[in-house]
Design a protein around this motif. Structure first.
Motif, short mmCIF file in Angstrom:
data_model
loop_
_atom_site.label_atom_id
_atom_site.label_comp_id
_atom_site.label_asym_id
_atom_site.label_seq_id
_atom_site.Cartn_x
_atom_site.Cartn_y
_atom_site.Cartn_z
N PRO A 244 -8.05 -2.32 -0.20
CA PRO A 244 -9.04 -1.74 1.00
C PRO A 244 -8.70 -2.68 2.11
O PRO A 244 -9.84 -3.39 2.74
N ASP A 245 -7.26 -2.96 2.67
CA ASP A 245 -7.20 -3.57 3.88
C ASP A 245 -6.08 -3.16 4.45
O ASP A 245 -5.26 -2.21 4.20
N CYS A 246 -5.92 -3.50 5.83
CA CYS A 246 -4.93 -2.75 6.78
C CYS A 246 -3.78 -3.20 6.20
O CYS A 246 -2.69 -2.34 6.49
N LEU A 247 -3.08 -4.26 5.74
CA LEU A 247 -1.76 -4.43 5.35
C LEU A 247 -1.41 -3.52 4.33
O LEU A 247 -0.26 -3.14 4.33
N SER A 248 -2.15 -3.25 3.40
CA SER A 248 -1.93 -2.56 2.04
C SER A 248 -1.87 -0.79 2.45
O SER A 248 -1.20 -0.42 2.20
N LEU A 249 -2.57 -0.55 3.47
CA LEU A 249 -2.65 0.74 4.21
C LEU A 249 -1.34 0.86 4.79
O LEU A 249 -0.68 1.83 4.72
N LEU A 250 -0.86 -0.28 5.65
CA LEU A 250 0.41 -0.01 6.32
C LEU A 250 1.50 0.14 5.35
O LEU A 250 2.22 1.01 5.76
#
Length: 255
Positions: A244-250
């Motif tokens: 649940p974080d921006c780097l994993s999503l990107l």
């Protein structure tokens, strides 16, 4: 194809980590709030304003950035300096690096979970493992869990079944905004990525995407709860971010 990423969430700050990271990688992030939050600080303030309670309190659980905002905006400013220092010295358990970062920024110095706990079930396991050596104390003293009005019961259920005493206090409530679909249609470009962070307020948007497959939008979600909701609504996400974080999503949506 469009490089637009529509983030179905409130922008958490002027320097939102999702905005910064996606812009660095030539995406066009657009925040689309679907819900409004209202702080409910009275009970939490009453409890945390008690010196006797703070002295005996050892552990706090905070898993929502909305709770952090409630603390920052309506509770901490009204505590005396001694109570504030005592509160911020407590061990606080949280889910994911984003909320851990917010807790650190408002002054907590002993934060656990975070990167190690990507969801509530993992956090509960971490706490049971770490607190087992202190279990005799924990069975007598309550662990304070500051929560939203709508929440899952995985953490208190797991901890209670392990013998821990959990006290839940609601710090905020949410309700959907009325013009979600109209604002979504205004922001949408064919080929956009659409990112769901929660089921709340998304039904009309998912129905619209089902009815307009020619728009060729990609849909991403964070977490299994929202993924299950989407599947129940007949929409299969293209991507489920592993954390649940921006780097994993990107990394999940990058070609």
């Amino acid at each position: 194809m469009s490089n637009r990423v529509i983030l179905l969430k409130n922008k958490t700050s002027k320097l939102d980590s999702y905005e910064n990271l996606f812009k660095q990688h030539q995406y066009d992030p657009v925040f689309l709030p679907l819900i409004k939050h209202q702080h409910i600080p009275d009970e939490a303030f009453q409890v945390l304003n008690s010196l006797e309670y703070l002295v005996n309190l050892k552990y706090i659980i905070i898993t929502s950035q909305r709770t952090v905002e409630c603390l920052m905006e309506t509770i901490l400013p009204n505590l005396c300096d001694d109570h504030k220092r005592l509160l911020l010295s407590k061990t606080v358990y949280t889910v994911g690096p984003a909320t851990a970062g917010f807790l650190e920024r408002i002054g907590f110095v002993n934060i656990k979970g975070g990167d190690r706990a990507g969801n509530g079930s993992i956090l509960a396991d971490v706490m049971i493992d770490e607190l087992s050596v202190d279990q005799d104390i924990c069975l007598q003293q309550e662990i304070l869990f500051l929560v939203g009005e709508i929440r899952r019961d995985i953490i208190p259920t797991k901890l209670s079944s392990a013998g821990f005493n959990i006290r839940e206090i609601v710090t905020y409530k949410t309700c959907p905004l009325e013009d979600n679909l109209t604002r979504f249609q205004d922001a949408l470009k064919p080929g956009s990525w659409v990112v769901l962070f929660s089921p709340q307020g998304t039904k009309d948007i998912l129905d619209f995407l089902k009815q307009h497959p020619h728009l060729k939008c990609n849909v991403a979600t964070i977490g299994p709860t929202t993924e299950k909701y989407m599947l129940d609504q007949g929409v299969k996400p293209n991507v489920v971010s592993p954390k649940p974080d921006c780097l994993s999503l990107l990394h999940s949506i990058m070609p």
